[in-house]
Design a protein around this motif. Structure first.
Motif, mmCIF file in Angstrom:
data_model
loop_
_atom_site.group_PDB
_atom_site.id
_atom_site.type_symbol
_atom_site.label_atom_id
_atom_site.label_comp_id
_atom_site.label_asym_id
_atom_site.label_seq_id
_atom_site.Cartn_x
_atom_site.Cartn_y
_atom_site.Cartn_z
ATOM 1 N N PRO A 2 11.713 -3.764 8.115
ATOM 2 C CA PRO A 2 10.951 -3.802 6.863
ATOM 3 C C PRO A 2 9.793 -2.801 6.870
ATOM 4 O O PRO A 2 9.078 -2.669 7.853
ATOM 5 C CB PRO A 2 10.432 -5.232 6.803
ATOM 6 N N ASP A 3 9.666 -2.107 5.787
ATOM 7 C CA ASP A 3 8.566 -1.179 5.581
ATOM 8 C C ASP A 3 7.347 -2.002 5.180
ATOM 9 O O ASP A 3 7.456 -2.922 4.367
ATOM 10 C CB ASP A 3 8.959 -0.196 4.466
ATOM 11 N N ALA A 4 6.184 -1.697 5.734
ATOM 12 C CA ALA A 4 4.969 -2.482 5.465
ATOM 13 C C ALA A 4 4.655 -2.537 3.971
ATOM 14 O O ALA A 4 4.286 -3.584 3.447
ATOM 15 C CB ALA A 4 3.784 -1.912 6.233
ATOM 16 N N VAL A 5 4.829 -1.423 3.270
ATOM 17 C CA VAL A 5 4.548 -1.387 1.832
ATOM 18 C C VAL A 5 5.547 -2.274 1.094
ATOM 19 O O VAL A 5 5.181 -3.034 0.196
ATOM 20 C CB VAL A 5 4.589 0.065 1.296
ATOM 21 N N GLU A 6 6.805 -2.200 1.499
ATOM 22 C CA GLU A 6 7.842 -3.014 0.872
ATOM 23 C C GLU A 6 7.557 -4.504 1.069
ATOM 24 O O GLU A 6 7.676 -5.297 0.140
ATOM 25 C CB GLU A 6 9.201 -2.650 1.478
ATOM 26 N N VAL A 7 7.163 -4.866 2.262
ATOM 27 C CA VAL A 7 6.845 -6.255 2.570
ATOM 28 C C VAL A 7 5.669 -6.720 1.723
ATOM 29 O O VAL A 7 5.708 -7.792 1.110
ATOM 30 C CB VAL A 7 6.539 -6.437 4.072
ATOM 31 N N LEU A 8 4.611 -5.924 1.669
ATOM 32 C CA LEU A 8 3.422 -6.295 0.904
ATOM 33 C C LEU A 8 3.738 -6.434 -0.581
ATOM 34 O O LEU A 8 3.273 -7.371 -1.231
ATOM 35 C CB LEU A 8 2.301 -5.280 1.135
ATOM 36 N N GLU A 9 4.532 -5.522 -1.117
ATOM 37 C CA GLU A 9 4.902 -5.603 -2.535
ATOM 38 C C GLU A 9 5.674 -6.890 -2.816
ATOM 39 O O GLU A 9 5.431 -7.571 -3.808
ATOM 40 C CB GLU A 9 5.732 -4.392 -2.945
ATOM 41 N N LYS A 10 6.605 -7.213 -1.931
ATOM 42 C CA LYS A 10 7.399 -8.436 -2.107
ATOM 43 C C LYS A 10 6.508 -9.673 -2.016
ATOM 44 O O LYS A 10 6.620 -10.597 -2.821
ATOM 45 C CB LYS A 10 8.506 -8.501 -1.064
ATOM 46 N N LEU A 11 5.616 -9.687 -1.045
ATOM 47 C CA LEU A 11 4.710 -10.822 -0.895
ATOM 48 C C LEU A 11 3.769 -10.951 -2.091
ATOM 49 O O LEU A 11 3.532 -12.062 -2.581
ATOM 50 C CB LEU A 11 3.905 -10.690 0.399
#
Length: 136
Positions: free
Chosen positions: A55-64
């Motif tokens: 998981p990409d950190a930005v992708e994870v943060l956006e999803k969260l």
């Protein structure tokens, strides 16, 4: 005028500056149930993220962030998350070591307990377990 039974709570910072507010009806019999269901769903999001391949950190943060808005709104059956997260993003780290959403969820739970007399699940430990690896 008709009373809708809503009670309004201010969102204040540590210096008692009012940052926003939220309202709910303490006689809404489903609100504590929705609160507990939202917390369970939120934990599922963390499990989904754990299962992501690289998981990409930005992708994870956006999803969260997206899920945080959805879940807070689901508790109130209204678009209320913007009142909380216009202050700062849900996963902004705080001086106390929590993410902002952890303190928001705890404050909502305390308000529900105070008004309804009904105990809500103690969720901070569960959320902290899932967010631990993201804490700085």
């Amino acid at each position: 005028r008709v009373s809708n039974g809503l009670k309004t709570y201010d969102i204040a910072d540590q210096d008692d500056n009012i940052l926003g507010s939220f309202s709910f009806n303490p006689s809404d019999t489903g609100i504590v149930k929705r609160y507990n269901a939202a917390i369970e769903k939120f934990q599922t999001v963390f499990n989904e993220i754990k299962g992501m391949d690289n998981p990409d950190a930005v992708e994870v943060l956006e999803k969260l962030d997206e899920k945080a808005y959805e879940l807070i709104d689901s508790i109130f059956n209204a678009n209320i998350a913007k009142n909380f997260f216009s202050i700062m993003g849900p996963f902004s780290p705080l001086e106390n070591g929590n993410f902002f959403i952890e303190d928001v969820i705890d404050a909502i739970g305390q308000a529900f307990e105070a008004e309804t007399g009904e105990r809500v699940k103690k969720v901070n430990r569960k959320i902290q377990k899932h967010t631990k690896k993201y804490h700085g």
